[in-house]
Design a protein around this motif. Sequence first.
Motif, PDB file in Angstrom:
ATOM      1  N   LEU A 591      -5.312  20.506 -52.200  1.00  0.00           N
ATOM      2  CA  LEU A 591      -4.664  21.363 -53.178  1.00  0.00           C
ATOM      3  C   LEU A 591      -4.797  20.732 -54.553  1.00  0.00           C
ATOM      4  O   LEU A 591      -4.279  19.636 -54.804  1.00  0.00           O
ATOM      5  N   THR A 592      -5.506  21.407 -55.421  1.00  0.00           N
ATOM      6  CA  THR A 592      -5.693  20.923 -56.781  1.00  0.00           C
ATOM      7  C   THR A 592      -4.506  21.326 -57.640  1.00  0.00           C
ATOM      8  O   THR A 592      -3.984  22.434 -57.515  1.00  0.00           O
ATOM      9  N   ASN A 593      -4.085  20.424 -58.495  1.00  0.00           N
ATOM     10  CA  ASN A 593      -2.959  20.734 -59.373  1.00  0.00           C
ATOM     11  C   ASN A 593      -3.319  21.886 -60.314  1.00  0.00           C
ATOM     12  O   ASN A 593      -4.464  22.043 -60.727  1.00  0.00           O
ATOM     13  N   ASN A 594      -2.307  22.696 -60.636  1.00  0.00           N
ATOM     14  CA  ASN A 594      -2.484  23.855 -61.524  1.00  0.00           C
ATOM     15  C   ASN A 594      -3.584  24.785 -61.009  1.00  0.00           C
ATOM     16  O   ASN A 594      -4.499  25.168 -61.749  1.00  0.00           O
ATOM     17  N   SER A 595      -3.487  25.139 -59.741  1.00  0.00           N
ATOM     18  CA  SER A 595      -4.506  25.992 -59.131  1.00  0.00           C
ATOM     19  C   SER A 595      -3.903  27.314 -58.669  1.00  0.00           C
ATOM     20  O   SER A 595      -2.683  27.503 -58.667  1.00  0.00           O
ATOM     21  N   LYS A 596      -4.786  28.231 -58.262  1.00  0.00           N
ATOM     22  CA  LYS A 596      -4.372  29.555 -57.800  1.00  0.00           C
ATOM     23  C   LYS A 596      -4.798  29.738 -56.347  1.00  0.00           C
ATOM     24  O   LYS A 596      -5.944  29.470 -55.996  1.00  0.00           O
ATOM     25  N   ILE A 597      -3.850  30.199 -55.518  1.00  0.00           N
ATOM     26  CA  ILE A 597      -4.133  30.530 -54.125  1.00  0.00           C
ATOM     27  C   ILE A 597      -3.981  32.043 -53.986  1.00  0.00           C
ATOM     28  O   ILE A 597      -2.932  32.599 -54.319  1.00  0.00           O
ATOM     29  N   THR A 598      -5.017  32.712 -53.498  1.00  0.00           N
ATOM     30  CA  THR A 598      -4.973  34.163 -53.303  1.00  0.00           C
ATOM     31  C   THR A 598      -4.817  34.470 -51.827  1.00  0.00           C
ATOM     32  O   THR A 598      -5.584  33.984 -50.990  1.00  0.00           O
ATOM     33  N   ILE A 599      -3.799  35.269 -51.490  1.00  0.00           N
ATOM     34  CA  ILE A 599      -3.563  35.644 -50.103  1.00  0.00           C
ATOM     35  C   ILE A 599      -3.682  37.158 -49.954  1.00  0.00           C
ATOM     36  O   ILE A 599      -3.593  37.899 -50.937  1.00  0.00           O
ATOM     37  N   GLY A 600      -3.866  37.604 -48.737  1.00  0.00           N
ATOM     38  CA  GLY A 600      -3.926  39.031 -48.443  1.00  0.00           C
ATOM     39  C   GLY A 600      -5.091  39.423 -47.566  1.00  0.00           C
ATOM     40  O   GLY A 600      -5.015  40.411 -46.829  1.00  0.00           O
ATOM     41  N   ASP A 601      -6.186  38.668 -47.635  1.00  0.00           N
ATOM     42  CA  ASP A 601      -7.351  39.004 -46.812  1.00  0.00           C
ATOM     43  C   ASP A 601      -7.089  38.753 -45.336  1.00  0.00           C
ATOM     44  O   ASP A 601      -7.573  39.483 -44.468  1.00  0.00           O
ATOM     45  N   VAL A 602      -6.313  37.702 -45.046  1.00  0.00           N
ATOM     46  CA  VAL A 602      -6.042  37.320 -43.659  1.00  0.00           C
ATOM     47  C   VAL A 602      -4.544  37.390 -43.417  1.00  0.00           C
ATOM     48  O   VAL A 602      -3.760  36.762 -44.130  1.00  0.00           O
ATOM     49  N   VAL A 603      -4.143  38.163 -42.416  1.00  0.00           N
ATOM     50  CA  VAL A 603      -2.734  38.264 -42.040  1.00  0.00           C
ATOM     51  C   VAL A 603      -2.619  38.056 -40.535  1.00  0.00           C
ATOM     52  O   VAL A 603      -3.604  38.155 -39.800  1.00  0.00           O
ATOM     53  N   ASP A 604      -1.400  37.756 -40.074  1.00  0.00           N
ATOM     54  CA  ASP A 604      -1.212  37.566 -38.642  1.00  0.00           C
ATOM     55  C   ASP A 604      -0.877  38.910 -37.990  1.00  0.00           C
ATOM     56  O   ASP A 604      -0.955  39.970 -38.619  1.00  0.00           O
ATOM     57  N   ASP A 605      -0.479  38.861 -36.722  1.00  0.00           N
ATOM     58  CA  ASP A 605      -0.209  40.095 -35.979  1.00  0.00           C
ATOM     59  C   ASP A 605       0.967  40.879 -36.544  1.00  0.00           C
ATOM     60  O   ASP A 605       1.098  42.087 -36.298  1.00  0.00           O
ATOM     61  N   ASN A 606       1.828  40.204 -37.307  1.00  0.00           N
ATOM     62  CA  ASN A 606       2.982  40.866 -37.912  1.00  0.00           C
ATOM     63  C   ASN A 606       2.713  41.273 -39.358  1.00  0.00           C
ATOM     64  O   ASN A 606       3.644  41.586 -40.096  1.00  0.00           O
ATOM     65  N   ASN A 607       1.449  41.233 -39.731  1.00  0.00           N
ATOM     66  CA  ASN A 607       1.053  41.568 -41.102  1.00  0.00           C
ATOM     67  C   ASN A 607       1.681  40.610 -42.111  1.00  0.00           C
ATOM     68  O   ASN A 607       2.064  41.010 -43.214  1.00  0.00           O
ATOM     69  N   GLN A 608       1.762  39.346 -41.710  1.00  0.00           N
ATOM     70  CA  GLN A 608       2.371  38.333 -42.565  1.00  0.00           C
ATOM     71  C   GLN A 608       1.389  37.208 -42.866  1.00  0.00           C
ATOM     72  O   GLN A 608       0.418  36.989 -42.129  1.00  0.00           O
TER      73      GLN A 608
END
Length: 728
Positions: A591-608
């Motif tokens: 994890l690089t400092n001052n970075s951006k993590i984008t989520i949404g492409d991969v979800v679990d069975d509960n859509n989480q």
Amino acid sequence: MKKRNLIGFGGLFILLPLISGCQNNSKSTFTITWKNYDGTVLETDNEVKKGAMPSYDGATPVKNSDASNLYYHTGWDPEVVEVKKDMVYTAQFASKSLSGLSEDPDGYEDVLPEKMSEGAIFHAFCWKFKDITNNLESIAAAGFKSVQTSPVQEPKGGGSSWWSYYQPVSFTVANNSGLGTKQDLIDLCTRAHELGVNVIADIVFNHLANVNDDTLESDGTPVVSPEVKNFEPYIYEHRNDASNPTFHHNKNASGSGAITQYYAYGALPDLNTGNEYVQERSLALLKECIDIGIDGFRFDAAKHIETPDDPDYPSDFWVNTLMAAKTYYKNKNNKDLFAYGEVLGEPGGNRKIEAYTKYMAVTDDGYIGKINTLSANKVAEANYTKDTDAANIVTWAESHDTYTTDKSHQTKQRLMKNYAVLASRSESRPLFLARPDDAFAVGKVADYTFEDEGVAALNHFHNRFVHVNDNMSSQGKTFINQKQDGNTVGAVIVNYDKNSSMVSVKLDKFASGIYYNQVDGSEVKVVDGYLTADSGEDGIIVLTKSKNDLLPRLDISSRGGSFAGSLDIQVSYKHALEATYSINGSAPQALTNNSKITIGDVVDDNNQVTLAIHLANGDKVVDREYVYSKIELIPGYFNVVNINPAYFTDYELYMWSWNPGKWSKDYTVQDDVVLVDTTNITVGFLFAIFPKGYTISNPNVWDSHCLKQTGDIKGATLQAGFYDASDF
């Protein structure tokens, strides 16, 4: 050679002598300039009267240490004399050799105190119980011995607004409110005890909920909300009895009764706390809280409840409730119950504060007014405004009342300076408020300032030196509180200079050596008590000989919740030599400092999506896990998701919109999602439920019969296109 003026008259030039000083002799005021050794202007005093003794009022001049020497201010050149002309004074310094200093850390490890009466209090204002539980490790790491909840009783209207918790309708712990369930509170207490943290429940005994501010009985006292009947039928039924009613009907009481017999704030029904049944129900609530793990209480509006010492309307309420609860807690847990009461200002009614301190600690709301200043001297000279021992006092830099009513709030720097003074004081207990968001939303964690390194350093200092006498002083624009416990010394230093973060002071309790600023871990070299150090952006130094790894600090833009499409999460951190993250249990990535993590492409069975972040700095580790739920929006409408389906069948669900105010059912429901056409909604709206079959008679005014309401849906939420109604 004297200077001369050359004056011409039609080609003829005449040399005239220039009379030096003639103009100055006619002046009555002058300019005095104070400069540092390097020529930097420290202060300029204009229009200083002739014959006056000039005085430098700025921060102590600083000359930074070099590799060999520490420098300290000794005076001015030339010597300061009475004003006769414009003058420039330059700061002079002497030096102390830094040779021979070596590290000698004392090995002290920060720990929470054994007694909750000795530690700082974190007020998790309107936080859900689950959110407090999820943040307990951070709360404990920040040095808070106790965490205080919002009132735990059944709130008015289900508790959608913060003030509704201060209008309770029961003497029982709410089974399910905007703060969570009773089981959530039990789980909070269990986890808190595992971490050495105690839980304080806010309790309202002075009054119960009204119908509204305008509905009054024939005697002018507020009408009790019918909701009370659902939880406390006896109290409701006997509210207007001619003899010994459960509520006071003495609006014109005089003396101490003017304070204890009628509660004028918010037109709220004042309970007859001298009534035996009211006392029984009050004690039952305290015992219920103790049984589920509560360790202490904060009593709202405590000064409006009489004591046995009241001159006009005494009662044994506190004896039969709080003192009985203390005995119950002692027998159950073999330790002392902690309690404090809200006593704003003086008790009034010819009563003394000791009438309350026999039973509980009290708030000192006046002390902050004395220290909320940029004058270090005034801060050092200030003392508590309650005429009692410091051990009987709870202080704050801000409270939930001041924050929700003040039009402007302290800056973070001013807040930290004020809290630094409070936390440095012996015996008393500082309270730190978790600020709500701008809408004062219930169940939303909006402020993580409590995780700041400065807060932790101050709390740990307080815990370590809580019983060591204060030694407060000021030097220039710097406040100092030194502590000395045998050979152990410490100091909180607060810099009030707006122009520089550097401070130069002399600490008479400190021997020569290398010390450590607990805020940022930096070394501070002290020679014969002299030191020069950087107080940072908040202007605070917490100085001891303890050398420990700093706890990593994580800043993250979103800490869970619902999102649509994808979500960008901004992450930054401090004091971490190792940093990784993982998504849904995948292999950790750097994890690089001052970075951006984008989520949404991969979800679990509960859509989480579960985001785990790991930070480490030596033996200090922070592990955090955040859960995000991805939702699929129905296009063309504003979506209200995760709403309780029972609201469609068992209640009347209305929408209130602003500009102009209007009740309506201008929505549709599809697959349990409420759809709203926001084309003509310019400000915002909210939803509220009413009893089944209820019809709003006047759709253009607010209807107080609503049982529960959402938060305001406006601004950024409106623009996002959806509202998560899980808390509704």
